[in-house]
Design an enzyme around this catalytic site. Sequence first.
Site, PDB file in Angstrom:
ATOM      1  N   GLU A 290       4.143  -5.044  -5.351  1.00 19.22           N
ATOM      2  CA  GLU A 290       3.908  -3.863  -4.523  1.00 19.22           C
ATOM      3  C   GLU A 290       5.208  -3.086  -4.401  1.00 19.22           C
ATOM      4  O   GLU A 290       6.285  -3.682  -4.333  1.00 19.22           O
ATOM      5  CB  GLU A 290       3.417  -4.238  -3.113  1.00 19.22           C
ATOM      6  CG  GLU A 290       2.017  -4.819  -3.042  1.00 19.22           C
ATOM      7  CD  GLU A 290       2.012  -6.330  -3.124  1.00 19.22           C
ATOM      8  OE1 GLU A 290       0.936  -6.909  -3.357  1.00 19.22           O
ATOM      9  OE2 GLU A 290       3.097  -6.929  -2.968  1.00 19.22           O
TER      10      GLU A 290
ATOM     11  N   TYR B 216       9.412   0.046 -13.063  1.00 19.78           N
ATOM     12  CA  TYR B 216       8.242  -0.796 -13.300  1.00 19.78           C
ATOM     13  C   TYR B 216       7.341  -0.186 -14.373  1.00 19.78           C
ATOM     14  O   TYR B 216       6.807  -0.894 -15.245  1.00 19.78           O
ATOM     15  CB  TYR B 216       7.471  -1.004 -11.997  1.00 19.78           C
ATOM     16  CG  TYR B 216       8.300  -1.596 -10.881  1.00 19.78           C
ATOM     17  CD1 TYR B 216       9.291  -2.545 -11.136  1.00 19.78           C
ATOM     18  CD2 TYR B 216       8.112  -1.192  -9.554  1.00 19.78           C
ATOM     19  CE1 TYR B 216      10.061  -3.081 -10.107  1.00 19.78           C
ATOM     20  CE2 TYR B 216       8.875  -1.730  -8.527  1.00 19.78           C
ATOM     21  CZ  TYR B 216       9.842  -2.668  -8.804  1.00 19.78           C
ATOM     22  OH  TYR B 216      10.604  -3.184  -7.793  1.00 19.78           O
TER      23      TYR B 216
END
Length: 218
Positions: free
Chosen positions: A149, A161
């Site tokens: 997250e 990411y």
Amino acid sequence: MDIALRRMRAEDIPQVIEIEQEAFNPGWVGTPFRRELNSRYTRFLVAYRAADSADDDPGGSENRHRAPAADESLWGRMLTGVRSAFGKGQRVVGDDLAGYVGIWLQGDQAHITEVAVREELRGRGIGELLIIGTLRVAYEQALAEVTLEARVSNFVAQRLYDKYGFNEAGIRKNYYADNREDAVIMTTDPIHTAAYRAKFATLQENFVARYGETRIEI
């Protein structure tokens, strides 16, 4: 000076707590590192700085830069033992931690619980090295994917990411206790496909070209 990545040890906990407290907002609930360190379902990796001086290494530079015999794979050769461009001009004797990553091993997933880098050392590829280490843990454990997250406002982290193949998979509303900010859930494509393996190999090659090679012990 070299940068390297290894599994966290009990004696690292005080430094890891310092990094955690610096990196996260006051509302962040501290991680019980000592308990988690002994769990078979967790893995912590630390990025550390070691003195880069022949005076501190009886074997001299030849010994410091020798690749471990245990890993003769392409990735092992590529990411082992050669001087890094990280932190030149500073001198630190022994292991001085620069950052860490926490990983839960859940079913067929490796879930990143937290990634943190010392503030003065950000922007030097340490966070990326921690992501590389996490993916290598996932491969070692024969897991299918990696998840995490991120704050919806943290675009810098999300770009990193995304670079490593994490895709937005949903939103957790009011996830962060300090300000009720939403979290974006991000998950990689299956990491054992030929396409992802090739992507990951290329990303590691690019990392080495930019920052220099380093030792990874997971």
